[in-house]
Each structure stands twice: as structure tokens, then as C-alpha cells.
Design an enzyme around this catalytic site. Structure first.
Site, PDB file in Angstrom:
ATOM      1  N   LYS A 116       0.808  -1.218   0.000  1.00  0.00           N
ATOM      2  CA  LYS A 116       0.000   0.000   0.000  1.00  0.00           C
ATOM      3  C   LYS A 116       0.846   1.274   0.000  1.00  0.00           C
ATOM      4  CE  LYS A 116      -4.010  -2.168   0.323  1.00  0.00           C
ATOM      5  NZ  LYS A 116      -3.597  -3.558   0.440  1.00  0.00           N
ATOM      6  N   LYS A 158      -3.845   1.588   8.735  1.00  0.00           N
ATOM      7  CA  LYS A 158      -3.992   0.471   7.809  1.00  0.00           C
ATOM      8  C   LYS A 158      -2.712  -0.353   7.728  1.00  0.00           C
ATOM      9  CE  LYS A 158      -7.114   2.881   4.579  1.00  0.00           C
ATOM     10  NZ  LYS A 158      -7.299   3.249   3.156  1.00  0.00           N
ATOM     11  N   GLY A 165     -10.515  -5.558   4.363  1.00  0.00           N
ATOM     12  CA  GLY A 165     -10.945  -4.950   5.620  1.00  0.00           C
ATOM     13  C   GLY A 165     -10.120  -5.363   6.828  1.00  0.00           C
ATOM     14  N   LYS A 201      -5.895  10.235   6.648  1.00  0.00           N
ATOM     15  CA  LYS A 201      -7.084  10.958   7.077  1.00  0.00           C
ATOM     16  C   LYS A 201      -8.306  10.083   6.831  1.00  0.00           C
ATOM     17  CE  LYS A 201      -9.615  14.571   8.283  1.00  0.00           C
ATOM     18  NZ  LYS A 201      -9.607  15.063   9.666  1.00  0.00           N
ATOM     19  N   ASN A 289      -5.961  -2.570  -7.763  1.00  0.00           N
ATOM     20  CA  ASN A 289      -6.077  -4.019  -7.891  1.00  0.00           C
ATOM     21  C   ASN A 289      -5.581  -4.415  -9.267  1.00  0.00           C
ATOM     22  OD1 ASN A 289      -7.259  -4.780  -5.355  1.00  0.00           O
ATOM     23  ND2 ASN A 289      -9.113  -3.734  -6.036  1.00  0.00           N
ATOM     24  N   ARG A 291      -5.784  -6.956 -11.213  1.00  0.00           N
ATOM     25  CA  ARG A 291      -6.472  -8.168 -11.672  1.00  0.00           C
ATOM     26  C   ARG A 291      -7.868  -7.785 -12.139  1.00  0.00           C
ATOM     27  NH1 ARG A 291     -10.143  -8.341  -7.689  1.00  0.00           N
ATOM     28  NH2 ARG A 291      -9.491  -7.896  -5.546  1.00  0.00           N
ATOM     29  N   VAL A 294     -14.307  -8.693  -9.274  1.00  0.00           N
ATOM     30  CA  VAL A 294     -15.562  -9.450  -9.197  1.00  0.00           C
ATOM     31  C   VAL A 294     -16.654  -8.725  -9.978  1.00  0.00           C
ATOM     32  CG1 VAL A 294     -17.346 -10.336  -7.638  1.00  0.00           C
ATOM     33  CG2 VAL A 294     -14.934 -10.398  -6.942  1.00  0.00           C
TER      34      VAL A 294
END
Length: 447
Positions: A116, A158, A165, A201, A289, A291, A294
Site C-alpha cells: 500500500k 492500515k 478490511g 485521514k 487491484n 487483476r 468481481v
């Protein structure tokens, strides 16, 4: 063009790739665990190879088993689908080392975007707007306090290797920082083997907007508009639509060009999605992402393209079938994820399907690997189907979705279908007036 490809996945996405390959005259090889020996993707593929016992770790995540399946079958390329090994840079490197082709981006692009912090730094350099934050890993609680004070509360901590999540905690004040910081680190370590975290933030009422991009690996790229994926539960998307009800054509063109230019600059190959939080007219990059998503069918519906076909073409060294000027939005599309889960707690509900009927009619698509008598194994993700509708405008798409949900029959197990009947009755959903917190608040009030 490839003569034979292997799909390193299962379920509806494996079927999706098999269908695209068949239309292109390419043979397909399915892989499966012992628990999936009677799965629909095994039945539909030209060949099938068993790669291990039920556990995903010993089958769909087993790189040696998948490479062996390629050698046994003579497959020239591997399509990863989504999940499992689809964003594993080491897997891609091993594929290339064995003289095979990965249908997706390079190992380096996956590696950069999979971390990230590195992804944020890269996107900033490429001119993509990002959320104000620490700009790198935060090692100590003292530094966490410092960044929290600078950015202003609330903030979100994170895990750098996080996803789904996990490893994400909100600190609404300085007093909450210690607990949030320590918990995020612990979850990152437990789930991803990496306890590094960063701080951003925390936006209070954002929408989740993602831009579909596609590159040819030769410095050319396009965007295929946005998807609004704001209706989420525990950071898991349940309802996706395109175009987004809060995005106008001018905004779409502006952020789309930024994203397309960014992936063109790094010679990105294949499909990718750049995800943003969107609040008060501003976009803030979350992650990329590398890839197929979905929810890719809603983009296919409004642009009339086959993204899997394009992935295969680009991986084989061919040009994309379209340029930016060819891509015009046509109508509105919505996808809902049908999970084998028991409401109201969303408890996984595997079991035997006693009756299955897919809805049909104009503008209705059901991507599913279900069939009468099929037993859903308890070892994998609970997604069992995606219902996608396409119509000339959003109200017509909502009406079509309501009709299609009424036709869907999945007996023998519980599914999340009742949730969507309830959501379609809500005025905020009808008007598109929702954000990423809306669904969880609604669930608290209605369950």
C-alpha cells in the site's frame, strides 16, 4: 494466440474465463481440489487436473501443483481469475521462469501495487490524487500520535499488506490512537505476516469509486469509466453499479484520463482497477487491484466489451480491440453478489442445492457455477453467484433487478437474496444517495 490456457481458480470466475476462451477457439484446462471434483468449471473445461485436497492452501494456492498441471496438460498460459494467487508477484515470476505466460500484469507491477505504501508513493508521482497521510510506514506509537495531530482526527490506521478490511482501524481522537494502532499492527501480523502500518485521514461520508483501466503493456492505455461500490458490509462489496450515480460525464473523463495516463506511463498490461474514496467532489486514491474485479460485468455491460477476451489478447502480444474514443457509456448496469450466507448475521451456509433457476430476459446476466444437486463445499468463499442487469437508465435497471431477483431460485441453502429485495425498497438506494457507511448503519437499524 494461445492454443491452450489453464485457469488457476474455481467457481463462477473459472467459468467466465472458460467461456471467453471457447469463443476464441482456445482450449481450457480447469484445476480443482478433491472437494471440487464435481464443480461446474471442471465439467465445462476441455481438460481438468486435480491439484490437491480441499484446503485452498494445499490446492488453489499451491504454486507447484498449478505449474505441474500446466506441464501435464501442455497449457501455454495461466489466467488467475480473482482471489487466490491473482495478485501474487512470486507466482507470476515462477510462471515466467517456467516459460509460461501469465494473463495479467508483470510481477513488478503486482509487487509495487501490492504494498500500500509503495502504491501510494507511485501514484503520487504519476499525478493520481491521494488521501493525506503519513506517506510511509509508521513504526512507533509516538510517530502515530505525531501524524494524527498533523493530519487531524479522525484517522485510519492500515496494514501495508492488508486487504478485505483486515488490519484497518479508525481512531476518532488522540485517546483512541493507542488501541487502534496496536490492533491494526496485530491484525496485519496475524493475517499477512507483516505488522507495518500507515496512517491516513479518515473521510466521514465518502463514496467508493473505482476506475477500470486497461493497458497493452506498450505504453497505451484506456479507462472504461467508473463503478460505484459504496454499498459495503465490513469493507466487502455487495452491490455495484456503473456508471456511478454521483459522477457526471465531465468528472468521469477527468479522473479517467488521470488513471489511464498513469498506467500508460508504467507500461501496465491488462486489466486493473484504481480505487478511490470520493467526497465533496474530490478523489482520494486507496489502492490499485492488478487483476480482474468481481464486479467487472457491469463495466462490460455499459461498454459492450469482453474484458477477459482483451486480457487474453494482450497477454498473447496482440493489440487491444478498442481505443479511448471507441468507449462510450451505454445505459446503466447493476450487480448484486449472491452469497451462501444466512441472514441476519451473514453466517456461511454451505450445503446441497435442491433447486436452482437463473433469471433471464433482456438485459439479465447470471454468472454462477450452481446447478441442481450441487453441494457447495465449506472450504471457500461464500459467493455463489452474481446477478447483473443492464438497462437504458438507472430507474429501468433497478426495476429490472427487482424483476430478476424475483425469478431467482436457490433452494436448499440460505442466500443473501432477501437483503437485495429489502434494499431496493429503500429511498436512498432508489435515488443513489448512499456512501460507504450507509449499509452498515442500515443493517444496525433493520436487523
Amino acid at each position: 494466440m494461445f492454443k491452450k490456457i489453464l485457469i488457476a481458480n474455481r467457481g463462477e470466475i473459472a467459468l467466465r474465463v472458460i467461456r471467453a476462451a471457447r469463443e476464441m477457439g482456445i482450449q481450457s484446462v480447469a484445476v480443482h481440489s478433491t472437494a471440487d471434483s464435481d464443480a461446474m468449471h471442471v465439467r465445462m473445461a476441455d481438460e481438468a487436473v486435480c491439484i490437491g485436497p480441499p484446503s485452498g492452501t494445499e490446492s488453489y494456492l499451491s504454486i507447484p501443483a498449478i505449474i505441474s498441471a500446466c506441464e501435464i496438460s501442455g497449457a501455454e498460459a495461466i489466467h488467475p481469475g480473482y482471489g487466490f494467487l491473482s495478485e501474487n508477484a512470486g507466482f507470476v515470476q515462477i510462471i515466467e521462469d517456467h516459460g509460461l505466460k501469465f494473463i495479467g500484469p508483470t510481477a513488478e507491477h503486482i509487487r509495487v501495487m501490492g504494498d500500500k505504501i509503495t502504491a501510494i508513493e507511485t501514484m503520487k508521482k504519476l499525478g493520481v490524487p491521494c488521501v493525506p497521510g503519513s506517506g510511509g510506514g509508521v513504526q512507533t506509537l509516538e510517530d502515530a500520535y505525531k501524524f494524527g495531530d498533523e493530519i487531524g482526527y479522525p484517522v485510519i490506521i492500515k496494514a501495508t499488506a492488508g486487504g478485505g478490511g483486515k488490519g484497518m482501524k479508525v481512531a476518532g481522537s488522540r485517546e483512541e490512537m493507542k488501541s487502534a494502532f496496536q490492533t491494526a499492527r496485530a491484525e496485519g501480523k496475524a493475517n499477512f505476516g507483516n505488522d507495518e502500518v500507515y496512517i491516513e485521514k479518515y473521510l466521514t461520508t465518502p463514496r467508493h469509486i473505482e476506475i477500470q483501466v486497461f493497458g497493452d503493456g506498450k505504453g497505451r492505455a484506456v479507462h472504461l469509466g467508473e463503478r460505484d461500490c459504496s454499498l459495503q458490509r465490513r469493507h466487502q462489496k455487495v452491490f455495484e453499479e456503473a456508471p456511478g450515480p454521483a459522477i457526471d460525464a465531465e468528472t468521469r473523463a477527468r479522473i479517467g484520463k488521470i488513471c489511464a495516463d498513469a498506467v500508460a506511463d508504467i507500461d501496465y498490461a491488462g486489466a486493473g482497477t484504481i480505487e478511490f474514496l470520493y467526497e465533496n467532489g474530490e478523489f482520494y486514491f486507496i489502492e490499485m487491484n492488478t487483476r480482474l474485479q468481481v464486479e467487472h460485468p457491469v463495466t462490460e455491460a455499459i461498454f459492450g466489451v469482453d474484458l477477459v477476451r482483451e486480457q487474453i489478447k494482450v497477454a498473447a502480444g496482440e493489440d487491444m480491440s478498442f481505443q479511448q474514443e471507441d468507449l462510450q457509456v451505454n445505459g446503466h448496469a447493476i450487480e448484486v453478489r449472491i452469497n451462501a450466507e444466512k441472514l441476519p448475521n451473514f453466517t456461511p451456509c454451505p450445503g446441497k442445492i435442491t433447486q436452482y433457476h437463473a433469471p433471464g430476459g433482456l438485459g439479465v446476466r447470471m454468472d454462477s457455477a450452481l446447478y441442481d444437486g450441487y453441494s457447495i463445499p465449506p472450504y471457500y468463499d461464500s459467493l455463489v453467484g452474481k446477478l447483473i442487469v443492464h438497462a437504458p437508465d438507472r430507474p429501468a435497471a433497478l426495476a429490472r433487478l427487482h424483476r430478476a431477483l424475483g425469478e431467482l431460485i436457490v433452494d436448499g441453502i440460505d442466500t443473501t437474496t432477501p437483503l437485495f429485495h429489502a434494499l431496493l425498497a429503500e429511498e436512498d438506494v432508489q435515488t443513489g444517495n448512499y456512501n460507504i457507511h450507509w449499509l452498515e448503519k442500515w443493517l444496525e437499524e433493520n436487523t
